[in-house]
Design a protein around this motif. Structure first.
Motif, short mmCIF file in Angstrom:
data_model
loop_
_atom_site.label_atom_id
_atom_site.label_comp_id
_atom_site.label_asym_id
_atom_site.label_seq_id
_atom_site.Cartn_x
_atom_site.Cartn_y
_atom_site.Cartn_z
N UNK A 161 -4.70 2.55 -6.94
CA UNK A 161 -6.06 2.66 -6.44
C UNK A 161 -6.05 3.43 -5.12
N UNK A 162 -7.20 4.02 -4.79
CA UNK A 162 -7.30 4.78 -3.54
C UNK A 162 -8.58 4.44 -2.79
N UNK A 163 -8.55 4.68 -1.50
CA UNK A 163 -9.75 4.71 -0.68
C UNK A 163 -9.87 6.13 -0.14
N UNK A 164 -11.03 6.74 -0.29
CA UNK A 164 -11.28 8.08 0.23
C UNK A 164 -11.93 7.93 1.60
N UNK A 165 -11.35 8.57 2.61
CA UNK A 165 -11.72 8.34 4.01
C UNK A 165 -12.07 9.66 4.67
N UNK A 166 -13.11 9.63 5.50
CA UNK A 166 -13.53 10.84 6.21
C UNK A 166 -14.10 10.45 7.55
N UNK A 167 -14.01 11.36 8.51
CA UNK A 167 -14.66 11.10 9.77
C UNK A 167 -14.08 11.87 10.92
N UNK A 168 -14.89 12.00 11.96
CA UNK A 168 -14.46 12.61 13.20
C UNK A 168 -14.22 11.48 14.19
N UNK A 169 -13.01 11.40 14.72
CA UNK A 169 -12.73 10.32 15.66
C UNK A 169 -11.57 10.69 16.55
N UNK B 259 -8.02 8.95 18.49
CA UNK B 259 -6.94 8.09 18.01
C UNK B 259 -7.44 6.66 17.87
N UNK B 260 -8.17 6.17 18.86
CA UNK B 260 -8.79 4.85 18.77
C UNK B 260 -10.25 5.08 18.40
N UNK B 261 -10.54 5.00 17.11
CA UNK B 261 -11.88 5.29 16.63
C UNK B 261 -12.12 4.68 15.27
N UNK B 262 -13.13 5.21 14.59
CA UNK B 262 -13.54 4.63 13.31
C UNK B 262 -13.74 5.75 12.29
N UNK B 263 -13.33 5.47 11.06
CA UNK B 263 -13.53 6.39 9.95
C UNK B 263 -14.48 5.75 8.95
N UNK B 264 -15.11 6.58 8.14
CA UNK B 264 -15.95 6.10 7.04
C UNK B 264 -15.14 6.08 5.76
N UNK B 265 -15.32 5.03 4.98
CA UNK B 265 -14.79 4.99 3.61
C UNK B 265 -15.92 5.51 2.74
N UNK B 266 -15.70 6.64 2.08
CA UNK B 266 -16.76 7.31 1.34
C UNK B 266 -16.58 7.25 -0.17
N UNK B 267 -15.58 6.51 -0.63
CA UNK B 267 -15.36 6.37 -2.06
C UNK B 267 -14.03 5.71 -2.33
N UNK B 268 -13.75 5.51 -3.59
CA UNK B 268 -12.49 4.91 -3.99
C UNK B 268 -12.29 5.09 -5.48
N UNK B 269 -11.08 4.81 -5.93
CA UNK B 269 -10.75 4.91 -7.35
C UNK B 269 -10.01 3.66 -7.78
N UNK B 270 -9.82 3.54 -9.09
CA UNK B 270 -9.11 2.39 -9.64
C UNK B 270 -9.87 1.11 -9.37
N UNK C 296 -10.67 -0.10 -6.67
CA UNK C 296 -11.54 0.06 -5.50
C UNK C 296 -12.63 1.12 -5.73
N UNK C 297 -13.05 1.27 -6.98
CA UNK C 297 -14.03 2.29 -7.35
C UNK C 297 -15.31 2.16 -6.53
N UNK C 298 -15.83 3.29 -6.15
CA UNK C 298 -17.10 3.41 -5.42
C UNK C 298 -17.12 2.65 -4.11
N UNK C 299 -15.98 2.60 -3.42
CA UNK C 299 -15.89 1.87 -2.15
C UNK C 299 -16.72 2.56 -1.07
N UNK C 300 -17.32 1.76 -0.22
CA UNK C 300 -18.06 2.20 0.96
C UNK C 300 -17.74 1.24 2.09
#
Length: 165
Positions: free
Chosen positions: A93-101, A103-114, A116-120
């Motif tokens: 399974x995967x989590x798809x992650x994106x974001x501007x941050x 080193x100490x910051x936060x990313x968005x989870x914008x999807x997933x597979x397996x 963890x499908x459709x993770x947010x």
């Protein structure tokens, strides 16, 4: 006439993992592919992800992707990542992650597979140790996902038929 059923049962995921970034030497797990004086430096990496911060921690996957330096200030990057699980619980399974941050910051989870499908959700990344050329960061993951049941579609002269596989 075709008929179908939609089940939208969401599951919540809360976990703390750790990633290990090694910037130089024989264990380096990232490379610079474009080098610029200010903005535009681009990295490609496959960071280890473990269940603890220490040397005896178990590897649960890899965070693979790119980071591009996007500001005139240090340590601000645009990330495009895939957290690929290899442990027993979420293997493949995967989590798809994106974001501007930073080193100490936060990313968005914008999807997933397996599983963890459709993770947010979000991942809060906090540096806990930086020694020599190695950085260890804590990853606090909070996401909602929809476990998928596979379906099959068959067709005959009277239309389509959907059934759970």
């Amino acid at each position: 006439m075709a008929s179908y059923t939609i089940d939208s049962v969401q599951s919540e995921l809360k976990m703390t993992l750790y990633n290990k970034e090694v910037y130089d030497g024989p264990d380096a797990n990232g490379v610079t592919i474009i080098s610029r004086a200010k903005m535009g430096t681009t990295y490609v990496f496959s960071w280890l992800v473990t269940d603890g911060p220490g040397p005896d921690a178990n590897i649960v996957g890899h965070m693979q992707g790119t980071g591009v330096h996007v500001a005139n200030t240090p340590d601000v990057y645009q990330y495009s990542l895939g957290l690929v699980f290899g442990d027993k619980r979420f293997n493949g399974s995967t989590l798809q992650i994106s974001g501007t941050s930073q080193i100490n910051g936060e990313w968005s989870i914008v999807g997933g597979t397996g599983e963890l499908a459709m993770a947010k959700g979000t991942i809060k990344r906090t540096e806990i140790r930086y020694i020599g050329t190695t950085r260890i960061s804590e990853l606090k993951i909070h996401a909602f996902y929809t476990p998928m049941n596979s379906t099959t579609v068959s067709s005959n002269n009277t239309g389509c038929k959907f059934q759970k596989a």
